[in-house]
Design an enzyme around this catalytic site. Structure first.
Site, PDB file in Angstrom:
ATOM      1  N   LEU A  14     -20.790  34.347   6.109  1.00 17.05           N
ATOM      2  CA  LEU A  14     -21.609  34.637   7.317  1.00 17.05           C
ATOM      3  C   LEU A  14     -21.901  33.307   8.060  1.00 17.05           C
ATOM      4  O   LEU A  14     -23.094  33.086   7.913  1.00 17.05           O
ATOM      5  CB  LEU A  14     -22.612  35.646   7.177  1.00 17.05           C
ATOM      6  CG  LEU A  14     -22.377  36.931   7.716  1.00 17.05           C
ATOM      7  CD1 LEU A  14     -23.807  37.567   7.517  1.00 17.05           C
ATOM      8  CD2 LEU A  14     -21.839  37.173   9.050  1.00 17.05           C
ATOM      9  N   HIS A  15     -21.088  32.581   8.475  1.00 12.06           N
ATOM     10  CA  HIS A  15     -21.074  31.219   9.132  1.00 12.06           C
ATOM     11  C   HIS A  15     -21.565  31.715  10.488  1.00 12.06           C
ATOM     12  O   HIS A  15     -21.477  32.755  11.087  1.00 12.06           O
ATOM     13  CB  HIS A  15     -20.411  30.244   8.903  1.00 12.06           C
ATOM     14  CG  HIS A  15     -18.873  30.571   9.571  1.00 12.06           C
ATOM     15  ND1 HIS A  15     -18.619  29.750  10.887  1.00 12.06           N
ATOM     16  CD2 HIS A  15     -18.170  31.576   9.427  1.00 12.06           C
ATOM     17  CE1 HIS A  15     -17.633  30.490  11.242  1.00 12.06           C
ATOM     18  NE2 HIS A  15     -17.160  31.349  10.175  1.00 12.06           N
ATOM     19  N   ALA A  16     -21.853  30.520  11.297  1.00 10.61           N
ATOM     20  CA  ALA A  16     -22.279  30.646  12.795  1.00 10.61           C
ATOM     21  C   ALA A  16     -21.572  31.512  13.621  1.00 10.61           C
ATOM     22  O   ALA A  16     -22.047  32.234  14.238  1.00 10.61           O
ATOM     23  CB  ALA A  16     -22.624  29.030  13.204  1.00 10.61           C
TER      24      ALA A  16
END
Lengths: 89, 579
Positions: A14-16
């Site tokens: 769940l990165h940017a």
């Protein structure tokens, strides 16, 4: 209210960028959307809340939707996650 | 950075610490508490600022159809942040529950979120901190109503071992930095007489000004040594250098302590001439320091500071500030100078149009007379505070007798209105004038008839007589307050005051310069007003002076027909120990 377990299968977790898409999708719906990882529970319409989950690839998450369009919201979010947020491989 | 950078040192202290970089405007974030009935308006204010920021981002997005995904996503994420309940709802909650203004609530909430982000050990996410800060800056800019300037991250709350580096600093910035106990200051622009430099000296904060490109070369967190005496900033890599400076800092702190001992001695020169020392003060801490130093009173309370915020302070706010000051001074007279705005220091809240040449434009008393409703507010506030101790009013930047009469008329009418409110104000409350324009200096005899005391502002007087803007680095080398022309004018002002039995105080920088003290003494000055930090050294210089000898030397210089215009060698002679 619907609860459902999902697994993060995209390469970066769940990165940017993924978090943005998730929040945007959640925000398109009127129902409440919650995301849980371990004992942490955040509002999935909050970009910072989602980022603060710091969920890496392979994390097991629980999605919860609660409200008039809870089913539609759940479907859209699960599809997004299963399609690896459109990242390709 | 390279081993050493040099600018102009304005406070002769030493500071050792880490660099904290500030970009323009970031300090102007006001912090205040709200009255209960102002909360709703404040919530509305932040909602509008958030809406405007969203619209701004929306417009940007529309315009960048072709600029690639990364930039778009960045802006999208900013929009998400500005809709995020963790930011928006929590900030509104703070406004409601803590009763604080929007800017402050936003800063606090951002700090809390940043702290939470810091705890996450993940590069991808650490990056988002910047996004958060940039997005919040948009809102802060909207709140400040200055969407075109940059407001960076808020300054940390404790700056103990921090050396702040900024393009320049305003008085409001200085107040915040002082409160947070900054170790040292570096600015890229400005000269030794800029407002921030004057405040730094008064607060004894080591500072270097005019250190060009400091922000280009200095990195955040870099360890540096600031030597205010030489105006040098050194890299603190070397252990022995660091030790050397730590010792040096000790010595200078001890010297300061030694000088303080003079404060307890009678204010009398070697040959028995009595003099009086007054303080210049504007921040609450400064009044305290002045009183502790045993001053005869406050010779100059500047009031611009009160007007530097977002809004013009109402009568009540001003009244509280003046009353607090006069109460701290505990019976010793407080000289309040009415708003001396204009020129280089025009409060944004006044929203007055600047003419083509601000230094010669609507400023000082002229400005006050032009916005007479505001002037009345200030006068009423001062008069009301005078019930709590001796206050005198000082009018800045006068050029004509007519201005003095108008001002006195307004003061009297405010006094009458207060009688109607059952407040008995002294009808003889002294009203003095700043003699700081050539016109005032040359017609001081006439002006003196309308005034109760005179105060010489040597900074502006020198600027106007020499036609030199002291902030202009290209010509500031020509700025010489010991120029024969100025010394002659000061002598004339002092003589007029003596003839008409009016007290004459010098309250410019010259009065706080320990080397110039004897020059002024020789010109006949016996009342000196200066920042509290200067009091010990000036007192020592005067106590050890022979007033008769100083007068002779100065009179000889003024009589001389030689070609010497600068009084610098006169200064040397005056400061040589007497045989």
């Amino acid at each position: 209210m619907i609860r459902r377990e999902v697994s993060l299968i995209n390469r970066l977790g769940l990165h940017a960028r993924a978090a943005s898409k998730l929040v945007q999708t959640a925000a398109e719906h009127d129902c409440e959307v919650w995301l849980e990882r371990g004992d942490r529970r955040v509002n999935a319409k909050s970009i910072m809340g989602v980022l603060l989950l710091a969920a890496p690839m392979g994390s097991e998450l629980v999605l919860e939707t609660d409200g008039v369009d809870e089913q539609a919201a759940m479907n859209a979010l699960v599809t997004l996650i299963e399609n690896r947020f459109g990242e390709g491989e | 950075m390279s081993l050493v950078l040099t600018g102009i040192g304005v406070t002769s202290g030493i500071a050792i610490g880490q660099v904290h970089r500030l970009t323009p405007g970031e300090l102007s974030l006001p912090e205040y508490h709200l009255d209960a009935d102002a909360v709703d308006a404040e919530l509305e204010r932040i909602r509008r600022a958030l809406d405007r920021s969203q619209r701004f981002l929306g417009k940007l997005l529309e315009r960048m159809v072709d600029s690639g995904d990364t930039a778009r996503e960045l802006l999208e994420s900013h929009r998400l942040i500005l809709r995020d309940p963790l930011l928006v709802d929590a900030t509104c909650d703070r406004i409601r529950s803590e009763k604080i203004n929007a800017e402050w609530a936003l800063v606090k909430q951002t700090e809390q979120l940043v702290a939470e982000f810091k705890r996450i050990d993940n590069d991808y996410i650490a990056l988002r901190r910047e996004d958060l800060e940039q997005a919040v800056n948009l809102v802060q800019r909207e709140l400040a109503d200055q969407p075109s300037t940059l407001i960076g991250a808020q300054v940390p709350h404790q700056l103990g071992r921090t050396i702040v580096v900024a393009p320049e600093l305003g008085p409001a910035d200085m107040a915040v930095l002082n409160q947070r106990r900054v170790a040292g200051l570096v600015t890229e622009h400005g000269g030794p007489l800029s407002h921030s430099a004057i405040l730094a000296r008064s607060l004894e904060i080591p500072m270097i000004v005019g250190l060009h490109h400091a922000l280009d070369v200095l990195e955040e967190g870099e360890a540096v040594i600031l030597d205010g005496h030489y105006g040098a900033l050194l890299a603190a890599h070397d252990e022995s250098l660091l030790r050397h400076y730590e010792d040096k800092r000790e010595v200078s702190l001890r010297r300061r302590a030694d000088l303080r001992r003079y404060l307890g001695r009678p204010s009398r020169t070697l040959d028995g001439t009595n003099f009086r020392l007054f303080g210049n003060a504007e921040l609450p801490e400064e009044f305290q320091r002045c009183r502790d130093a045993g001053v005869a009173g406050i010779g100059l309370m500047r009031t611009e500071y009160l007007f530097m915020g977002d809004q013009v302070p109402d009568e009540e706010t001003q009244y509280r500030a003046y009353r607090a000051a006069v109460e701290v001074m505990d019976g010793r007279p407080l000289t309040v100078r009415t708003l001396d705005a204009g020129g280089d220091k025009l409060p944004p809240a006044l929203a007055v149009t600047q003419g083509p040449n601000p230094a010669l434009g609507l400023r000082g008393l002229r400005l006050s007379l032009a916005v007479s409703d505001l002037f009345r507010q200030q006068l009423r506030a001062i008069l009301r505070a005078s019930v709590f101790g001796p206050i005198q009013i000082l009018l800045p930047m006068i050029t004509s007798i007519e201005e003095v009469r108008q001002a006195r008329h307004l003061i009297e009418s405010c006094r009458q209105s207060l009688i109607g409110e059952d407040l008995a104000i002294d009808p003889n409350l002294p009203v003095g004038g700043m003699i700081e324009t050539p016109a005032a200096a040359l017609t001081v005899e006439q002006l003196a008839r309308e005034l109760d005391f005179l105060s010489i502002g040597t900074n502006d007087l020198s600027q106007y007589v020499l036609a030199i803007d002291r902030q202009d680095e290209l010509v500031s080398y020509l700025y010489d307050p010991t120029h024969r022309s100025i010394l002659g004018l000061i002598a004339g002002i002092v003589a007029s005051g003596r003839d008409q039995k009016l007290p004459v105080t010098v309250c410019g920088e010259l009065a706080g310069d320990e080397r110039a003290a004897r020059l002024l003494l020789g010109l006949g000055v016996t009342d000196f007003s200066m920042p509290p930090a200067s009091l010990p050294a000036v007192k020592k210089s005067l106590i050890e002076a022979d007033a008769g000898r100083c007068r002779k030397l100065v009179e000889a210089f003024l009589r001389e027909d030689g070609d010497e215009q600068s009084g610098q060698s006169l200064l040397e002679a005056l400061n040589r120990p007497a045989e």
